[in-house]
Design a protein around this motif. Sequence first.
Motif, PDB file in Angstrom:
ATOM      1  N   ASP A 177       0.743  -1.278  -0.246  1.00  0.00           N
ATOM      2  CA  ASP A 177       0.078  -0.076   0.017  1.00  0.00           C
ATOM      3  C   ASP A 177       0.812   1.137   0.080  1.00  0.00           C
ATOM      4  O   ASP A 177       0.312   2.240  -0.180  1.00  0.00           O
ATOM      5  CB  ASP A 177      -0.920   0.073   1.360  1.00  0.00           C
ATOM      6  N   ARG A 178       2.130   1.260   0.161  1.00  0.00           N
ATOM      7  CA  ARG A 178       3.016   2.266   0.442  1.00  0.00           C
ATOM      8  C   ARG A 178       3.112   2.860  -1.051  1.00  0.00           C
ATOM      9  O   ARG A 178       3.266   2.212  -1.991  1.00  0.00           O
ATOM     10  CB  ARG A 178       4.476   1.785   0.962  1.00  0.00           C
ATOM     11  N   PRO A 179       2.797   4.254  -1.194  1.00  0.00           N
ATOM     12  CA  PRO A 179       2.904   4.738  -2.503  1.00  0.00           C
ATOM     13  C   PRO A 179       4.257   4.542  -3.411  1.00  0.00           C
ATOM     14  O   PRO A 179       3.945   4.418  -4.810  1.00  0.00           O
ATOM     15  CB  PRO A 179       2.653   6.557  -2.240  1.00  0.00           C
ATOM     16  N   HIS A 180       5.272   4.496  -2.876  1.00  0.00           N
ATOM     17  CA  HIS A 180       6.379   4.435  -3.575  1.00  0.00           C
ATOM     18  C   HIS A 180       6.940   2.975  -3.796  1.00  0.00           C
ATOM     19  O   HIS A 180       7.971   2.749  -4.207  1.00  0.00           O
ATOM     20  CB  HIS A 180       7.630   5.147  -2.981  1.00  0.00           C
ATOM     21  N   ILE A 181       6.091   1.987  -3.314  1.00  0.00           N
ATOM     22  CA  ILE A 181       6.236   0.616  -3.325  1.00  0.00           C
ATOM     23  C   ILE A 181       5.549  -0.288  -4.254  1.00  0.00           C
ATOM     24  O   ILE A 181       5.809  -0.374  -5.608  1.00  0.00           O
ATOM     25  CB  ILE A 181       6.249  -0.298  -2.123  1.00  0.00           C
ATOM     26  N   ALA A 182       4.046   0.023  -4.197  1.00  0.00           N
ATOM     27  CA  ALA A 182       3.305  -0.673  -5.170  1.00  0.00           C
ATOM     28  C   ALA A 182       1.893   0.152  -5.197  1.00  0.00           C
ATOM     29  O   ALA A 182       1.048   0.118  -6.033  1.00  0.00           O
ATOM     30  CB  ALA A 182       2.815  -1.876  -4.895  1.00  0.00           C
ATOM     31  N   ASN A 183       1.717   1.290  -4.412  1.00  0.00           N
ATOM     32  CA  ASN A 183       0.528   2.057  -4.377  1.00  0.00           C
ATOM     33  C   ASN A 183      -0.752   1.302  -4.241  1.00  0.00           C
ATOM     34  O   ASN A 183      -1.752   1.618  -5.133  1.00  0.00           O
ATOM     35  CB  ASN A 183       0.611   3.011  -5.640  1.00  0.00           C
ATOM     36  N   GLY A 184      -0.715   0.240  -3.549  1.00  0.00           N
ATOM     37  CA  GLY A 184      -1.893  -0.539  -3.534  1.00  0.00           C
ATOM     38  C   GLY A 184      -2.109  -1.647  -4.701  1.00  0.00           C
ATOM     39  O   GLY A 184      -3.053  -2.566  -4.314  1.00  0.00           O
ATOM     40  N   ALA A 185      -1.270  -1.980  -5.436  1.00  0.00           N
ATOM     41  CA  ALA A 185      -1.338  -2.871  -6.244  1.00  0.00           C
ATOM     42  C   ALA A 185      -1.368  -4.269  -5.548  1.00  0.00           C
ATOM     43  O   ALA A 185      -0.564  -4.302  -4.528  1.00  0.00           O
ATOM     44  CB  ALA A 185       0.065  -3.195  -7.445  1.00  0.00           C
ATOM     45  N   ARG A 186      -1.976  -5.245  -6.068  1.00  0.00           N
ATOM     46  CA  ARG A 186      -1.838  -6.832  -5.478  1.00  0.00           C
ATOM     47  C   ARG A 186      -1.476  -7.856  -6.351  1.00  0.00           C
ATOM     48  O   ARG A 186      -1.555  -9.127  -6.026  1.00  0.00           O
ATOM     49  CB  ARG A 186      -3.337  -7.133  -4.920  1.00  0.00           C
ATOM     50  N   ASP A 221      21.179  -7.737 -25.742  1.00  0.00           N
ATOM     51  CA  ASP A 221      20.272  -8.827 -25.954  1.00  0.00           C
ATOM     52  C   ASP A 221      19.241  -9.097 -24.791  1.00  0.00           C
ATOM     53  O   ASP A 221      18.668 -10.285 -24.734  1.00  0.00           O
ATOM     54  CB  ASP A 221      20.770 -10.064 -26.572  1.00  0.00           C
ATOM     55  N   LEU A 222      19.291  -8.193 -23.546  1.00  0.00           N
ATOM     56  CA  LEU A 222      18.343  -8.801 -22.491  1.00  0.00           C
ATOM     57  C   LEU A 222      17.410  -7.631 -22.263  1.00  0.00           C
ATOM     58  O   LEU A 222      17.789  -6.576 -21.881  1.00  0.00           O
ATOM     59  CB  LEU A 222      19.281  -8.595 -21.189  1.00  0.00           C
ATOM     60  N   LEU A 223      16.234  -8.167 -22.696  1.00  0.00           N
ATOM     61  CA  LEU A 223      15.052  -7.205 -22.338  1.00  0.00           C
ATOM     62  C   LEU A 223      14.536  -7.445 -21.042  1.00  0.00           C
ATOM     63  O   LEU A 223      14.238  -8.558 -20.822  1.00  0.00           O
ATOM     64  CB  LEU A 223      14.223  -7.225 -23.628  1.00  0.00           C
ATOM     65  N   MET A 224      13.975  -6.500 -19.923  1.00  0.00           N
ATOM     66  CA  MET A 224      13.381  -6.808 -19.003  1.00  0.00           C
ATOM     67  C   MET A 224      12.403  -5.928 -18.633  1.00  0.00           C
ATOM     68  O   MET A 224      12.436  -4.758 -19.175  1.00  0.00           O
ATOM     69  CB  MET A 224      14.630  -6.555 -17.838  1.00  0.00           C
ATOM     70  N   CYS A 225      11.266  -6.482 -17.894  1.00  0.00           N
ATOM     71  CA  CYS A 225      10.179  -5.707 -17.790  1.00  0.00           C
ATOM     72  C   CYS A 225       9.394  -6.084 -16.597  1.00  0.00           C
ATOM     73  O   CYS A 225       9.405  -7.061 -16.135  1.00  0.00           O
ATOM     74  CB  CYS A 225       9.107  -5.956 -19.076  1.00  0.00           C
ATOM     75  N   ARG A 226       8.741  -5.036 -16.007  1.00  0.00           N
ATOM     76  CA  ARG A 226       7.935  -5.230 -14.717  1.00  0.00           C
ATOM     77  C   ARG A 226       6.625  -4.556 -14.755  1.00  0.00           C
ATOM     78  O   ARG A 226       6.711  -3.491 -15.229  1.00  0.00           O
ATOM     79  CB  ARG A 226       8.795  -4.643 -13.477  1.00  0.00           C
ATOM     80  N   ILE A 227       5.716  -5.366 -14.388  1.00  0.00           N
ATOM     81  CA  ILE A 227       4.235  -4.975 -14.576  1.00  0.00           C
ATOM     82  C   ILE A 227       3.636  -4.972 -13.010  1.00  0.00           C
ATOM     83  O   ILE A 227       3.736  -5.784 -12.265  1.00  0.00           O
ATOM     84  CB  ILE A 227       3.507  -5.670 -15.429  1.00  0.00           C
ATOM     85  N   LEU A 228       2.977  -3.827 -12.565  1.00  0.00           N
ATOM     86  CA  LEU A 228       2.106  -3.854 -11.456  1.00  0.00           C
ATOM     87  C   LEU A 228       0.905  -3.744 -11.755  1.00  0.00           C
ATOM     88  O   LEU A 228       0.218  -3.072 -12.799  1.00  0.00           O
ATOM     89  CB  LEU A 228       2.300  -2.716 -10.577  1.00  0.00           C
ATOM     90  N   ALA A 229      -0.194  -4.654 -11.042  1.00  0.00           N
ATOM     91  CA  ALA A 229      -1.561  -4.454 -11.501  1.00  0.00           C
ATOM     92  C   ALA A 229      -2.401  -4.560 -10.146  1.00  0.00           C
ATOM     93  O   ALA A 229      -2.062  -5.156  -9.126  1.00  0.00           O
ATOM     94  CB  ALA A 229      -1.948  -5.494 -12.511  1.00  0.00           C
ATOM     95  N   PRO A 230      -3.748  -3.922 -10.262  1.00  0.00           N
ATOM     96  CA  PRO A 230      -4.559  -4.111  -8.961  1.00  0.00           C
ATOM     97  C   PRO A 230      -4.843  -5.575  -8.441  1.00  0.00           C
ATOM     98  O   PRO A 230      -4.997  -5.689  -7.437  1.00  0.00           O
ATOM     99  CB  PRO A 230      -5.598  -3.301  -9.478  1.00  0.00           C
ATOM    100  N   ASP A 231      -4.970  -6.386  -9.604  1.00  0.00           N
ATOM    101  CA  ASP A 231      -5.570  -7.846  -9.213  1.00  0.00           C
ATOM    102  C   ASP A 231      -4.882  -8.705 -10.417  1.00  0.00           C
ATOM    103  O   ASP A 231      -4.444  -8.041 -11.498  1.00  0.00           O
ATOM    104  CB  ASP A 231      -7.039  -7.913  -8.893  1.00  0.00           C
ATOM    105  N   SER A 232      -5.018  -9.884 -10.240  1.00  0.00           N
ATOM    106  CA  SER A 232      -4.640 -11.122 -11.295  1.00  0.00           C
ATOM    107  C   SER A 232      -5.232 -10.758 -12.643  1.00  0.00           C
ATOM    108  O   SER A 232      -4.575 -11.021 -13.652  1.00  0.00           O
ATOM    109  CB  SER A 232      -4.892 -12.523 -10.798  1.00  0.00           C
ATOM    110  N   HIS A 233      -6.592 -10.433 -12.608  1.00  0.00           N
ATOM    111  CA  HIS A 233      -7.254 -10.184 -13.865  1.00  0.00           C
ATOM    112  C   HIS A 233      -6.578  -9.111 -14.784  1.00  0.00           C
ATOM    113  O   HIS A 233      -6.383  -9.272 -15.963  1.00  0.00           O
ATOM    114  CB  HIS A 233      -8.750  -9.728 -13.777  1.00  0.00           C
ATOM    115  N   ALA A 234      -6.475  -7.961 -14.117  1.00  0.00           N
ATOM    116  CA  ALA A 234      -5.824  -6.803 -14.778  1.00  0.00           C
ATOM    117  C   ALA A 234      -4.362  -7.211 -15.091  1.00  0.00           C
ATOM    118  O   ALA A 234      -3.902  -6.861 -16.300  1.00  0.00           O
ATOM    119  CB  ALA A 234      -5.611  -5.710 -13.995  1.00  0.00           C
ATOM    120  N   LEU A 235      -3.747  -7.904 -14.478  1.00  0.00           N
ATOM    121  CA  LEU A 235      -2.313  -8.208 -14.798  1.00  0.00           C
ATOM    122  C   LEU A 235      -2.499  -9.248 -15.942  1.00  0.00           C
ATOM    123  O   LEU A 235      -1.617  -8.954 -16.970  1.00  0.00           O
ATOM    124  CB  LEU A 235      -1.710  -9.004 -13.643  1.00  0.00           C
TER     125      LEU A 235
END
Length: 257
Positions: A177-186, A221-235
């Motif tokens: 829930d901390r704004p600079h960590i995940a801002n509520g993402a689960r 040749d190394l592509l990296m990605c991170r995604i945050l989402a509110p829930d599994s459906h949105a992810l």
Amino acid sequence: MSLSVKPGPRGSVLDSLRQSGSLRCLFPRPKSDGLEAVIVNTAGGITGGDSFQISAKVAEGCNLTLTTQASERAYRAQPSEFGQMRTDLQVAPGACLNWVPQETILFDRSALDRRLTVNLARGAKALVVEPLVFGRQAMGEELSDLRLRDRIEIRREGQPMFLDATRFDGDMAAHLDRPHIANGARAMAFLAYVASDAQGQIDPLRAMLPDHAGATVVGDDLLMCRILAPDSHALRQSLIPILNRLTQHQLPRCWMI
């Protein structure tokens, strides 16, 4: 569970398979010249005291896609115990590996110790994704007590190429829930793509990302990605189009069910 893949007259074929405990492997009818393997945990999840091991070897010029039949689940564990998962993947020169398991869902009071190691030969190609869900939002679940040890390591010719390690013990819901960590993402996902066309994929991939996501290329040749989402459906809504692109529309069908 361990398996290996070798060249066959019509593409990549199973070379060896050894199964024990509750891990089993299914092989759907191939959609291409690659081999697809679906891992099934007949125990239904992971809890304290469990120990699972997965190893796979992809021979030169072969193509293997590894996924899971459904989301893995890490259940409540005793305070002194962890559920362990160890995965070791080896990819020979000119071979391709897609490690695309579905989400791991963490339950309150779960304790998961997980390590994924990918060893690439020079000229090998790999797509690695690890989605995590911190409680099922539709069920009102919150993780007030979680123990998590998670390590992802990618090596080339025995030398470290990428390392990501997470260690957490405590109230994960408050942490997220901390704004600079995940801002509520689960829910979140980590993705790595090692291939000669990584630079050419970065702009199209960024155009597909939601606001709470980022991607970069390290080296050639190394592509990296991170995604945050509110829930599994949105992810999943964000992740599936990306995986379809990077697998050339060969994402296993179980992802669509």
